[in-house]
Scaffold this motif. Sequence first.
Motif, short mmCIF file in Angstrom:
data_model
loop_
_atom_site.label_atom_id
_atom_site.label_comp_id
_atom_site.label_asym_id
_atom_site.label_seq_id
_atom_site.Cartn_x
_atom_site.Cartn_y
_atom_site.Cartn_z
N GLY A 150 -29.71 24.74 -5.45
CA GLY A 150 -28.55 24.64 -4.86
C GLY A 150 -28.60 25.11 -3.30
O GLY A 150 -30.02 25.44 -3.19
N GLY A 156 -27.34 29.98 -11.77
CA GLY A 156 -26.90 29.14 -10.92
C GLY A 156 -26.84 29.46 -9.39
O GLY A 156 -26.36 28.90 -8.64
N ASP A 182 -23.19 22.03 -0.40
CA ASP A 182 -23.45 22.44 -1.69
C ASP A 182 -22.39 22.19 -2.35
O ASP A 182 -22.44 22.01 -3.76
CB ASP A 182 -23.84 23.87 -1.53
N ARG A 183 -20.89 22.45 -2.07
CA ARG A 183 -19.90 22.39 -2.78
C ARG A 183 -19.73 20.91 -3.43
O ARG A 183 -19.36 20.79 -4.60
CB ARG A 183 -18.76 22.65 -1.99
N GLU A 225 -22.16 18.79 -3.77
CA GLU A 225 -23.14 18.64 -4.79
C GLU A 225 -22.70 19.18 -6.40
O GLU A 225 -22.97 18.56 -7.25
CB GLU A 225 -24.38 19.13 -4.22
N ARG A 226 -22.20 20.32 -6.33
CA ARG A 226 -21.85 21.07 -7.37
C ARG A 226 -20.66 20.21 -8.05
O ARG A 226 -20.63 20.13 -9.21
CB ARG A 226 -21.40 22.34 -7.26
N GLU A 227 -19.60 19.84 -7.18
CA GLU A 227 -18.65 19.00 -7.83
C GLU A 227 -19.00 17.65 -8.53
O GLU A 227 -18.73 17.31 -9.30
CB GLU A 227 -17.54 18.57 -6.64
N ALA A 252 -20.51 18.40 -11.84
CA ALA A 252 -19.72 18.95 -12.68
C ALA A 252 -19.25 17.91 -13.61
O ALA A 252 -18.78 18.04 -14.76
CB ALA A 252 -18.64 19.56 -12.23
N SER A 277 -28.16 18.22 -12.89
CA SER A 277 -28.85 17.70 -11.94
C SER A 277 -30.08 17.01 -12.33
O SER A 277 -30.65 16.05 -11.45
CB SER A 277 -29.52 19.07 -11.09
#
Length: 551
Positions: free
Chosen positions: A37, A217, A261-262, A264-266, A269, A530
């Motif tokens: 992250g 996380g 980062d946002r 990538e996390r979305e 998910a 990931s």
Amino acid sequence: MADPGRPADPDGRLADGDPAGGRLVGGGLAGLGVSQGRAAGPMIRMASPPALPSPRQVANSAAETAAVVKALESVTADLRQRGSLAGGGDAAEILDALAMIADDPMLREDAEAAVRDGLDAPHALDAAFTHHRETLAALGGYLAERAADLDDLKHRAVAACLGLPMPGIPAPGHPYILVAEDLSPADTAGLGTDVVALVTEKGGPTSHTAILARGRGLPAVVACAGITALADGTVISVDGKTGQVGVGLTDEAVAQVRRSDREERERLANSSGPGRTADGHPVKLLLNIGSAADLRPGAEGVGLFRTEFLFLDRKREPSFEEQVAAYAEVFARAGTVVVRTLDAGTDKPLPFLDLPPEPNPALGIRGLRVDRVLPAVLDTQLDAIAEAARATGADAWVMAPMVTTPAEAAGFARRARDRGLTRVGAMVEVPAAALLADRLLAEVDFLSIGTNDLSQYTFAADRQHPGLADLLDPWQPALLKLIAACADAGRAAGKPVGVCGEAAGDPRLAPVLVGLGVTSLSMAAVCVPSVREELSQHTLEECRELAALAR
């Protein structure tokens, strides 16, 4: 071709310089990335522990003794409350174990004896904790790690005795990146939602900070020399994948890091399904858990059920019935579960075992070797695992830790199969087991490679030594060669070989491990998406090419 002077990195993302961390990278610093992250924002350093006041004359020994007892009880109660609020999992188990240390009668007796020798309560506590710390540090291995925990407990006890707030995490009222020389398990487990990333000057890839950051996380970098020299409020960025720490970022750069980062996390998910390479080669993605509280959707089962957490805070061995209930709770919810029998001993002391001290616990009675002196412990556990499997109808596999010889593997397999457990394996954590992987597989049905301990024993490097973190980097070619030897033996025998150490959760390393021939990867739940996505970007042949480069 991999650079022989530092851990291999087929992606070419590691910076040149000192592999132990703290190297300058484009105007910033770098250490070891241990929890993926990215984050950016102002940094705040961990507050210093309370200073001891000048010693004072003891006029009332009874009052000083009462103050000692009250301080230790306060610390114990605080840790137990934190543990209950943690909602289970690694954080709760670690906090409960720390509470047990603070509640140790021997520690209290040493502090009371120091009062009788003329010390006031704060100095008596300091002396008692220091004595216990020196004893543990001299033993090395896992006990040396517990010694560092004693420093944190001492600071908390002294603060309680002086009527000061317990040392802990800053609470500035806005998001920030926490920077510290090192973080205690209690600190890491109690992080608030305003902490967006962690950077420590010490620590390694298998430290509590790394394990708990992954579980939360949170992006995290350890072994980053020079980070604590930066002033509070300095705007930095943290990349938990590469270990890079940017310094002095502009507002635009901060926004870009957060946006990246946002996104990538979305994207992650939305990741789902079984593990596969781009051309459809299956790789099971499994979970590492300590209890049912750690179970999460999205994986294909449990690759490492660490049963010792059931035993950690116990002064008596859990009964057969208690063990059956704990195992059945996991079995009923997780499908396939690989259970590791008790991984304890003099390097991971459990009071009920009552094992004598050893000069070098990391090389002594631990893991399966406890069976040499206390065979009833393993008998009860195998009986309980078998009964829980029968009661739930689960696909329960069982494996022993610290297997060293084919004879040990055969003995464990025989006892497990006598109880109706049909899928029996061995953990590979010492080089001797890796070198004889083919002979182990003649006795058992699968192997699971514990890269944390295998690194420690391969490189003769203490897992907790801050100056040796680079030797414990899972990219080290010598470690990869041992993993390859196990995978080759598994392929020849037609039996699965997995990795369940922290290396399994590294998305950059996952294709390399698959290219070496590993058939499953077991990791913290937060790492699964990931790793799944990274594998899906490479064909099996590309994975093999990356593995050849890394070796």
